[in-house]
Design an enzyme around this catalytic site. Structure first.
Site, short mmCIF file in Angstrom:
data_model
loop_
_atom_site.label_atom_id
_atom_site.label_comp_id
_atom_site.label_asym_id
_atom_site.label_seq_id
_atom_site.Cartn_x
_atom_site.Cartn_y
_atom_site.Cartn_z
N ASP A 1 5.93 66.87 -55.02
CA ASP A 1 4.58 66.86 -54.44
C ASP A 1 4.23 68.26 -53.96
O ASP A 1 5.09 69.12 -53.79
CB ASP A 1 4.45 65.83 -53.31
CG ASP A 1 5.62 65.86 -52.37
OD1 ASP A 1 6.09 66.97 -52.05
OD2 ASP A 1 6.07 64.78 -51.95
N ASP B 1 10.91 74.80 -40.56
CA ASP B 1 12.32 74.64 -40.22
C ASP B 1 13.24 75.71 -40.82
O ASP B 1 13.96 76.38 -40.09
CB ASP B 1 12.82 73.22 -40.56
CG ASP B 1 12.39 72.72 -41.92
OD1 ASP B 1 11.81 73.50 -42.70
OD2 ASP B 1 12.64 71.53 -42.22
N ASP C 1 2.05 70.60 -51.15
CA ASP C 1 1.34 70.71 -49.88
C ASP C 1 0.61 72.04 -49.87
O ASP C 1 1.09 73.03 -50.42
CB ASP C 1 2.33 70.69 -48.70
CG ASP C 1 3.08 69.37 -48.61
OD1 ASP C 1 2.51 68.35 -49.03
OD2 ASP C 1 4.23 69.37 -48.14
P1 ATP Z 1 11.39 67.67 -50.11
O1 ATP Z 1 11.38 68.45 -51.37
O2 ATP Z 1 12.60 66.85 -50.00
O3 ATP Z 1 10.10 66.95 -49.85
P2 ATP Z 1 10.41 69.45 -48.13
O4 ATP Z 1 10.96 70.71 -47.53
O5 ATP Z 1 9.15 69.59 -48.92
O6 ATP Z 1 11.55 68.77 -48.96
P3 ATP Z 1 8.85 67.75 -46.45
O7 ATP Z 1 9.29 66.68 -45.51
O8 ATP Z 1 7.97 67.40 -47.58
O9 ATP Z 1 10.19 68.43 -46.96
O10 ATP Z 1 8.19 68.87 -45.55
C1 ATP Z 1 7.29 69.85 -46.04
C2 ATP Z 1 7.44 71.14 -45.24
O11 ATP Z 1 7.12 70.92 -43.88
C3 ATP Z 1 8.85 71.71 -45.21
O12 ATP Z 1 9.12 72.48 -46.36
C4 ATP Z 1 8.84 72.53 -43.96
O13 ATP Z 1 8.19 73.77 -44.15
C5 ATP Z 1 7.97 71.69 -43.03
N1 ATP Z 1 8.78 70.76 -42.23
C6 ATP Z 1 9.14 69.50 -42.53
N2 ATP Z 1 9.86 68.93 -41.56
C7 ATP Z 1 9.97 69.85 -40.59
C8 ATP Z 1 10.59 69.88 -39.31
N3 ATP Z 1 11.27 68.84 -38.86
N4 ATP Z 1 10.49 71.02 -38.58
C9 ATP Z 1 9.80 72.07 -39.03
N5 ATP Z 1 9.20 72.12 -40.22
C10 ATP Z 1 9.27 71.02 -41.00
MG MG Z 2 7.97 67.91 -49.72
#
Ligand code: ATP
Ligand code: MG
Length: 483
Positions: A87, A163, A89
């Site tokens: 996905d 994060d 963002d």
């Molecule tokens: P995945 O590919 O598994 O979705 P992801 O890093 O994209 O991993 P998401 O939960 O979709 O994870 O989160 C999108 C973004 O939001 C992350 O890449 C990070 O920048 C931010 N983020 C998510 N969770 C946190 C958190 N607990 N604290 C700070 N930033 C966060």
């Molecule tokens: Mg993600």
């Protein structure tokens, strides 16, 4: 090698302010003092064909309206690793209202922090306004977990509140440039999960980040930077204060990442599995079920990596199966009939899990059906197998049976028989049933051998338990082989 990489990074720079990155101090997250790096395509290597056209539409529309807009987070990380993101963002300096006015199908969601979902057919792009890092006086619970983070901020603030360094990269599809505030490009290159800022403080603010470190490292094949990793052992108990629904979401992501087995092993190595979710305590502490759980996880991982669908309820049914078996045996030992004993076993195991909301209730009905189908798959005479074929969850129950056969907890001939029965036409199905009642064919031969062994097996494992089910008092059909 590193020097060459830095030279490459510098090749992508845009302004003098971004020149000459200083060598980072080891082990800690470092913010770039000289402003962000601007990384060009020759260095980040993003293949524009992997970038979803809808995400490009969103950033373009926002930029044309005079706003900043970038693809951000996991999508950029995955693109830089050459992986197609699941996905996309987008982060922008436009407010949610401004964003929603620019798109025909847009919906503002979230109460605590408002985001905009921009929809194109079935595809949704999540657009968030740059958010500020935690102020020092942010409201926290008694353990230091931040309860509110809903303040808009600058793009730089937005990068700092994320994060991990590899999750704080911003990609502009128009210029094909990645903006990097925290040396994320370098950490992607060295396959390092490094938290932004002070690890102790960032994990205390939000303990879920510990779980994310392990999940993302497992999924990406990265190592957790030693300084990021160090406080995890001590801070692991903070996970207990995180709302269970949020934990469940992260756990589901972990289990459906295609790398569940690796991730769970890493969780265990970090001491994060204890008290994290009741489920995980159970999974690792059931010696009999270890082979079954390992098989279930690796087969799910394989399916996910092959792009095949998987259901969370099937996976959870696998993870808790040996708990159910154990409770079932105990109930029967107290003199209960097998069917009510199984039903009660399911209730008690599920109650322990759903009490803390670890497993959402919507999955529970499916799990019960998958488990409940197991003894029914033992009955193959009369109309019984035909009725089972019509069962809504038959396929899941059958797949579950095959896993049990593979784990050696029930006779492989049972799984083989069902495989042949599913594929057979009407005449062959009848022949397969006759094969059982006439005691011919490979299935019958194996069954006979198994019956001879039974005294030694009594009371252990699933096969014994399930055989007993076939002889439930009051069951209209005689148990197979009784003829
Ligand atoms: P995945 O590919 O598994 O979705 P992801 O890093 O994209 O991993 P998401 O939960 O979709 O994870 O989160 C999108 C973004 O939001 C992350 O890449 C990070 O920048 C931010 N983020 C998510 N969770 C946190 C958190 N607990 N604290 C700070 N930033 C966060
Ligand atoms: Mg993600």
């Amino acid at each position: 090698m590193i020097t060459k990489f830095f030279r490459k990074l510098l090749g992508g720079r845009k302004t003098p302010a971004q020149a000459a990155p200083t060598a980072p101090p080891a082990g800690r997250s470092r913010k770039r003092e000289a402003g962000p790096l601007s990384v060009g395509p020759e260095t980040h290597g993003i293949d524009p064909r992997l970038v979803a056209s809808n995400a490009v539409r969103v950033t373009r529309t926002l930029q044309e309206a005079g706003h900043k807009a970038f693809i951000v987070g996991g999508a950029v990380r995955d693109l830089m690793l050459g992986v197609k993101p699941k996905d996309f963002d987008v982060a922008t300096d436009a407010t949610p209202e401004e964003v929603s006015h620019l798109f025909r199908r847009a919906r503002i969601i979230g109460r605590r922090f408002r985001l905009v979902h921009v929809m194109f057919g079935n595809d949704t792009i999540e657009v968030s306004t740059f958010r500020s890092n935690q102020p020092a006086d942010a409201e926290t619970d008694v353990h230091g977990r931040v309860l509110r983070d809903n303040v808009f901020g600058s793009m730089e603030d937005d990068a700092t509140r994320r994060d991990f360094t590899v999750n704080a990269l911003y990609y502009d599809p128009a210029t094909q440039t990645v903006i990097d505030y925290h040396h994320g490009t370098e950490d992607i290159r060295s396959k390092t999960m490094r938290i932004i800022g002070d690890p102790q403080r960032r994990f205390t603010e939000d303990p879920v980040r510990m779980l994310r470190a392990v999940r993302l490292a497992g999924k990406l094949g990265f190592e957790i930077d030693p300084a990021t990793r160090a406080p995890i052992v001590e801070l692991a108990p903070l996970m207990q204060n995180v709302p269970a629904a949020r934990l469940f979401d992260e756990m589901l992501k972990l289990l459906l990442s295609g790398h569940a087995l690796t991730c769970l092993k890493r969780l265990r190595a970090e001491g994060l599995h204890h008290g994290l979710l009741p489920l995980l305590d159970v999974v690792f502490e059931q010696p009999l079920g270890e082979r079954f759980v390992t098989l279930a996880l690796s087969s799910t991982d394989e399916r996910i990596r092959a792009g095949k669908p998987t259901s969370p309820s099937f996976l959870f049914a696998c993870l808790l199966w040996h708990e159910v078996l154990k409770a079932w045996e105990e109930n029967k030992a107290r003199g209960e009939y097998p069917i009510p004993a199984l039903s009660e076993a399911m209730d008690s195991v599920l109650e322990a899990q759903t009490d803390s909301l670890a497993i959402q209730r919507r999955l529970v009905a499916d799990m019960r059906e998958i488990w409940g189908l197991q003894p029914r798959l033992e009955r193959r005479s009369g109309r019984s197998p035909y009725r089972l074929l019509e069962h809504l969850r038959f396929r899941a129950g059958y797949d579950f049976l095959l896993l049990r056969c593979e784990a050696g907890e029930c006779d492989a001939s049972l799984g083989d028989w069902w495989t042949r029965f599913i594929e057979a036409d009407a005449a062959n199905r009848e022949a397969l049933q006759n094969e059982l009642t006439q005691g011919t064919g490979p299935a019958a031969a194996k069954r006979k051998r198994r019956r001879k062994k039974r005294p030694a097996e009594a009371g252990v494992g699933a096969a014994g338990a399930l055989d007993e089910m076939a002889a439930v008092p009051g069951d209209a059909k005689p148990p197979e082989g009784a003829a």
